[in-house]
Design a protein around this motif. Structure first.
Motif, PDB file in Angstrom:
ATOM      1  N   HIS A  75      25.105   6.414 -13.445  1.00 25.29           N
ATOM      2  CA  HIS A  75      26.136   5.796 -14.003  1.00 25.29           C
ATOM      3  C   HIS A  75      25.634   4.738 -15.087  1.00 25.29           C
ATOM      4  N   PHE A  76      24.469   4.473 -15.148  1.00 26.32           N
ATOM      5  CA  PHE A  76      23.856   3.642 -16.166  1.00 26.32           C
ATOM      6  C   PHE A  76      22.634   4.124 -16.759  1.00 26.32           C
ATOM      7  N   SER A  77      21.514   3.497 -16.796  1.00 23.55           N
ATOM      8  CA  SER A  77      20.199   3.867 -17.424  1.00 23.55           C
ATOM      9  C   SER A  77      19.175   2.970 -16.859  1.00 23.55           C
ATOM     10  N   VAL A  78      17.893   3.579 -16.803  1.00 30.30           N
ATOM     11  CA  VAL A  78      16.714   2.899 -16.493  1.00 30.30           C
ATOM     12  C   VAL A  78      16.393   1.363 -17.049  1.00 30.30           C
ATOM     13  N   PRO A  79      16.437   1.266 -18.169  1.00 33.39           N
ATOM     14  CA  PRO A  79      16.229  -0.203 -19.060  1.00 33.39           C
ATOM     15  C   PRO A  79      17.132  -1.115 -18.267  1.00 33.39           C
ATOM     16  N   SER A  80      18.636  -0.755 -18.298  1.00 30.16           N
ATOM     17  CA  SER A  80      19.349  -1.640 -18.135  1.00 30.16           C
ATOM     18  C   SER A  80      19.504  -2.175 -16.367  1.00 30.16           C
ATOM     19  N   ILE A  81      19.044  -1.257 -15.463  1.00 32.54           N
ATOM     20  CA  ILE A  81      19.078  -1.323 -14.057  1.00 32.54           C
ATOM     21  C   ILE A  81      17.486  -2.471 -14.100  1.00 32.54           C
ATOM     22  N   GLN A  82      16.545  -2.253 -14.806  1.00 30.47           N
ATOM     23  CA  GLN A  82      15.242  -2.880 -14.733  1.00 30.47           C
ATOM     24  C   GLN A  82      15.561  -4.171 -15.436  1.00 30.47           C
ATOM     25  N   ILE A  83      16.286  -4.472 -16.400  1.00 29.74           N
ATOM     26  CA  ILE A  83      16.300  -5.739 -16.984  1.00 29.74           C
ATOM     27  C   ILE A  83      17.295  -6.680 -15.963  1.00 29.74           C
ATOM     28  N   ALA A  84      18.393  -6.075 -15.655  1.00 30.80           N
ATOM     29  CA  ALA A  84      19.182  -6.862 -14.725  1.00 30.80           C
ATOM     30  C   ALA A  84      18.532  -7.393 -13.472  1.00 30.80           C
ATOM     31  N   PHE A  85      17.689  -6.399 -12.802  1.00 26.24           N
ATOM     32  CA  PHE A  85      17.012  -7.139 -11.563  1.00 26.24           C
ATOM     33  C   PHE A  85      15.950  -7.963 -11.737  1.00 26.24           C
ATOM     34  N   THR A  86      14.977  -7.721 -12.854  1.00 30.70           N
ATOM     35  CA  THR A  86      13.757  -8.571 -12.822  1.00 30.70           C
ATOM     36  C   THR A  86      14.236  -9.853 -13.479  1.00 30.70           C
ATOM     37  N   THR A  87      15.199 -10.103 -14.263  1.00 35.53           N
ATOM     38  CA  THR A  87      15.463 -11.386 -15.164  1.00 35.53           C
ATOM     39  C   THR A  87      16.312 -12.027 -14.478  1.00 35.53           C
ATOM     40  N   TYR A  88      17.367 -11.595 -13.554  1.00 34.73           N
ATOM     41  CA  TYR A  88      18.340 -12.350 -12.994  1.00 34.73           C
ATOM     42  C   TYR A  88      18.540 -12.151 -11.611  1.00 34.73           C
ATOM     43  N   VAL A  89      18.631 -10.923 -11.059  1.00 34.68           N
ATOM     44  CA  VAL A  89      18.947 -10.726  -9.558  1.00 34.68           C
ATOM     45  C   VAL A  89      17.626 -11.194  -8.529  1.00 34.68           C
ATOM     46  N   TYR A  90      16.585 -10.577  -8.764  1.00 36.27           N
ATOM     47  CA  TYR A  90      15.276 -11.040  -8.121  1.00 36.27           C
ATOM     48  C   TYR A  90      15.108 -12.487  -8.174  1.00 36.27           C
ATOM     49  N   PRO A  91      14.883 -13.131  -9.081  1.00 40.29           N
ATOM     50  CA  PRO A  91      14.754 -14.594  -9.026  1.00 40.29           C
ATOM     51  C   PRO A  91      15.920 -15.359  -8.415  1.00 40.29           C
ATOM     52  N   SER A  92      17.244 -14.982  -8.365  1.00 40.84           N
ATOM     53  CA  SER A  92      18.063 -15.674  -7.531  1.00 40.84           C
ATOM     54  C   SER A  92      18.102 -15.228  -6.369  1.00 40.84           C
ATOM     55  N   LEU A  93      17.936 -14.103  -5.885  1.00 42.62           N
ATOM     56  CA  LEU A  93      17.756 -13.771  -4.548  1.00 42.62           C
ATOM     57  C   LEU A  93      16.351 -14.718  -3.936  1.00 42.62           C
ATOM     58  N   LEU A  94      15.467 -14.723  -4.638  1.00 40.56           N
ATOM     59  CA  LEU A  94      14.152 -15.552  -3.893  1.00 40.56           C
ATOM     60  C   LEU A  94      14.646 -17.117  -3.823  1.00 40.56           C
ATOM     61  N   LEU A  95      15.340 -17.595  -4.890  1.00 40.39           N
ATOM     62  CA  LEU A  95      15.611 -19.165  -4.655  1.00 40.39           C
ATOM     63  C   LEU A  95      16.873 -19.174  -3.335  1.00 40.39           C
ATOM     64  N   ALA A  96      17.788 -18.297  -3.169  1.00 38.50           N
ATOM     65  CA  ALA A  96      18.814 -18.092  -2.212  1.00 38.50           C
ATOM     66  C   ALA A  96      18.165 -18.152  -0.707  1.00 38.50           C
ATOM     67  N   TYR A  97      17.004 -17.395  -0.740  1.00 33.15           N
ATOM     68  CA  TYR A  97      16.282 -17.332   0.769  1.00 33.15           C
ATOM     69  C   TYR A  97      15.596 -18.657   0.955  1.00 33.15           C
ATOM     70  N   ILE A  98      14.830 -19.038  -0.277  1.00 30.62           N
ATOM     71  CA  ILE A  98      14.047 -20.164   0.101  1.00 30.62           C
ATOM     72  C   ILE A  98      14.762 -21.505   0.246  1.00 30.62           C
ATOM     73  N   GLY A  99      16.150 -21.627  -0.258  1.00 27.46           N
ATOM     74  CA  GLY A  99      16.785 -22.747  -0.166  1.00 27.46           C
ATOM     75  C   GLY A  99      17.293 -22.834   1.364  1.00 27.46           C
ATOM     76  N   GLN A 100      17.673 -21.509   1.979  1.00 26.77           N
ATOM     77  CA  GLN A 100      18.225 -21.378   3.345  1.00 26.77           C
ATOM     78  C   GLN A 100      17.107 -21.854   4.270  1.00 26.77           C
ATOM     79  N   ALA A 101      15.833 -21.207   3.992  1.00 26.94           N
ATOM     80  CA  ALA A 101      14.706 -21.586   4.841  1.00 26.94           C
ATOM     81  C   ALA A 101      14.486 -23.265   4.892  1.00 26.94           C
TER      82      ALA A 101
END
Length: 774
Positions: A321-347
């Protein structure tokens, strides 16, 4: 193969002069020729603006599932609460597990390794399987032919010869063991079924966990009301799928963008205002301390930790549905850091309020932000389901195109991105399954128990196939490939061992769905294989056709008959059945084979292969129309127009000896009724009247034949399709009779007919009935 009129070719033929004779040929096993200027195998070179647009859409489609995991991970990991006696060890141990699971699996494995194993921009289990099939002679159905290897989509950049030797042993092993071919196909089926099972559980757990959050502020609200509201939301979600991934992605992406921003900010807030000491969880020693303290209970709790990576497989399955660069960019720059902060905050919050672990997400939200966060959470949970729904559509389309799933309707929803599809039958099945699961289980804990099995087993399949691709195609050093396999098998089977403990508590559900779809796929594939083998064994020899004379023993009436057949060689038995029982046939006959190949797409310039059947007086031709599993093929007006244009060019090229010699195709034997095949380009001029044709006609015979073809086409084109009744032989085993007479027959009757899939106009359709005993 017919013993009298053809010889099997094994590999591309040598280039020879036109004066050298070719052996008789009836199997179209010749080079299709190379198309220049197609270095990217037909893939669009995306601009930065398009990549960023797709990256934005991936947030709304691909990452909704993994993005809403913070709603339920801690509550699923500690269903019985957190003991204050070992509070720091428990919280930091689980947080460390989450951090390194997110890093090892989605980030390193999928973003940097698995996404590279795409099939010309297509992902999923069948994409990996198709890569292996193309680079090793792995073909269970036996429908591949050497001319297919020269398609642009088949070609890969080869490394130096020294690196080729590193993977030659696995290629020989795969090609030399037929049992391995079957095992690889079964693994592919199993991986596909796990994705479908994942798709039935994701919407249920995501929506239910979000809606349950209202009980934090309205504790008197009953669970029955929560379930009813969740079911209504699920029905609305599946109702909008028909608009397509492109539109749905743009509707959903802004909400998920806000969601990730909010969970990151709330996580940062909790880290600052509660216990910033949880950052010590980046030290993996807390993982060992956690297992040392909790022993068996700690191991079983991994079934909750694994939920932090639910939806990871969608990153690869949704790639088409998309492309390799689009998925890589979204995850590494936005999704992954947001998830880490969310779990660290809950802990950090749980370090001070361990009693709130059952509602850790909503309890950790500052009170002024609760209601805005609740609204966004519900919307995000709805959207989270989109990731696996799109993945199911994508992988089922691949399976159906390769003949491994019953015929279904596939709707292409975007003119800009050809990989975006919608499958009505699967959409409504998923909706019914999600509604039943939500109504039956009623809480996220039980659904979470079932969820982990799908996720882990699907990842194990991807790990196995990626390792084979590393050695076979990428020519990776054996040590690195085995290290990759060892690391990820260890992680995935550790998690699998943990979730198996919860089999009786709901883990049986995805395996039930997997068993159901695996049964369907195996029965369909087995029935198709037996039917194809029957047609191959009972095809008509060219000597029989030649013995009928120029009129083939019947009256010839004006018109064109397109005889659809799965055979790429020989005359199908259905044709002899037809001309034996009917007194007349069309003046022009063309045997058309729609051939689905294990490639993502086939360029239009390489679509058609033609050859003549018998002598010119017969006016009989064979055409193979080749498609990849990402292509859309229909028997509509455009297909018919392209078919006749290409046939006209074939007739012209066939007569031009100079062009034949330039293409290194040679001449046929003087005593043979067949001629070599020609790859035909669709880069032709617009449709014109015969007298204004832009095709150069070198001889009067060609002019006469083209004129005859045009007159026959004007008289009418009829599609002849076999309506076969497939039955098991009387001497068959009980299993074969059950599969063929009941299972395969049921699927053929209750799924779509081939006429609907090919979009053949009913006013010009002629079905010929015949009984196959297989």
């Amino acid at each position: 193969m017919e013993g009298t009129d053809m010889e099997e070719s094994h590999g591309p033929p040598p280039r020879i002069s036109s004066s050298k004779k070719l052996g008789r040929m009836d199997s179209l096993e010749r080079d299709a020729g190379k198309v220049t200027g197609m270095e990217n195998h037909g893939r669009k070179i995306l601009t930065r603006a398009v990549i960023l647009r797709l990256a934005f859409q991936t947030i709304g489609v691909v990452y909704g599932d993994i993005g809403t995991s913070p709603l339920y991970v801690f509550s699923s990991t500690f269903p019985g609460g957190i003991s204050r006696d070992h509070l720091k060890t428990n919280v930091l141990g689980v947080l460390s597990l989450i951090i390194y699971t997110l890093t090892l699996s989605p980030l390193i494995k999928y973003v940097f390794v698995v996404l590279r194993a795409n099939d010309n921009g297509e992902g999923g289990a069948f994409a990996l399987y198709s890569l292996i099939c193309r680079n090793a002679n792995v073909d269970v159905m036996g429908k591949r032919h050497p001319e297919d290897k020269n398609l642009s989509a088949y070609k890969l950049d080869l490394p130096n010869q020294g690196r080729i030797r590193r993977g030659i042993w696995i290629k020989n092993f795969l090609e030399g063991h037929k049992a391995v071919h079957v095992v690889l196909l079964m693994i592919t089926f199993f991986g596909t079924c796990m994705v479908i099972g994942d798709g039935t559980l994701t919407p249920s757990i995501s929506v239910l966990s979000a809606v349950q959050g209202i009980q934090v502020q309205v504790p008197n609200l009953s669970q029955s009301v929560i379930v009813v509201v969740s079911i209504v939301i699920l029905i609305c979600l599946f109702s909008v799928q028909r608009f397509g991934t492109d539109k749905v992605g743009f509707m959903f992406a802004p909400v998920l963008t806000i969601w990730f921003a909010m969970i990151a900010m709330i996580g940062l807030y909790n880290l600052i205002h509660h216990d910033h000491g949880v950052l010590a969880a980046f030290n993996p020693k807390y993982i060992f301390d956690y297992f040392k303290t909790n022993k068996r209970e700690g191991f079983i709790s991994l079934g909750g930790v694994v939920l932090c990576i639910t939806g990871t497989e969608a990153m690869f399955a949704d790639l088409g549905h998309f492309s390799v660069p689009s998925i890589q960019i979204a995850f590494t720059t936005y999704v992954y850091p947001s998830l880490l902060l969310a779990y660290i905050g809950q802990a950090a919050y749980l370090m001070e309020h361990p009693e709130d672990v059952g509602r850790a997400f909503y309890k950790s939200v500052p009170k002024p932000l609760y209601w805005p966060m609740f609204v966004v959470a519900v919307l995000a949970a709805i959207i989270a389901s989109q990731a696996m729904i799109s993945a199911v559509f994508q992988i089922i389309k691949q399976a159906e195109a390769l003949g491994c799933f019953p015929r279904i309707k596939v709707v292409h929803t975007s003119k800009n991105f050809v990989g975006q599809v919608y499958i009505p039958e699967m959409n409504w099945f998923l909706m019914c399954a999600c509604v039943l699961i939500t109504a039956a289980f009623r809480d996220t804990t039980t659904i979470g128990n079932a969820y982990g099995i799908c996720v882990v087993m699907d990842m194990a399949v991807t790990t196995t196939f990626t390792t084979i691709i590393m050695v076979l195609i990428w020519k990776t050093q054996l040590f690195l490939a085995l290290l990759y396999l060892l690391v990820y098998w260890s992680v995935e089977f550790t998690y699998f061992s943990a979730v198996v403990y919860k089999f009786k508590d709901g883990g049986w559900l995805p395996l039930l769905f997997a068993a159901l779809f695996l049964t369907v796929m195996v029965i369909w594939f087995s029935g198709n294989s037996k039917r194809y083998k029957y047609e191959l064994d009972n095809k008509i020899s060219m000597d029989w056709i030649t013995g009928l004379g120029s009129n083939l023993g019947v009256s010839r009436v004006r018109g064109v008959g397109l005889v659809y057949t799965e055979l790429a060689q020989g005359i199908p038995s259905i044709f002899s059945h037809y001309i034996t029982n009917l007194p007349a046939m069309h003046s022009v006959i063309m045997f058309v084979t729609i051939k689905n190949l294990p490639v993502s797409n086939v360029l239009s310039e390489e679509r058609f292969l033609f050859r003549r059947v018998g002598s010119k007086e017969f006016r009989m031709y064979r055409c193979i129309a080749r498609y990849g599993y990402k292509d859309c093929h229909r028997g509509d007006t455009q297909f018919e127009e392209d078919l006749f244009k290409s046939l006209a060019e074939f007739i012209s090229i066939e007569d031009d000896g100079k062009q034949m010699e330039a293409r290194h195709l040679g001449e046929a034997d003087t005593d043979s009724c067949s001629v070599a095949i020609y790859p035909v380009s669709l880069q032709l001029s617009p449709p014109q009247a015969p007298e204004e044709s832009a095709i150069a006609i070198p001889g009067s015979g060609v002019v006469e034949e083209l004129g005859f073809l045009e007159e026959s086409r004007k008289a009418g084109v009829v599609y002849l399709l076999g309506d076969n009744d497939v039955r098991a032989r009387e001497d068959s085993s009980f299993i074969n009779k059950f599969v063929v007479d009941y299972g395969y027959a049921f699927l053929r009757k209750n799924f779509r007919e081939s006429t609907l899939i090919l979009n053949i106009p009913h006013t010009r359709l002629l079905k010929v009935g015949m009984v196959y005993f297989i």
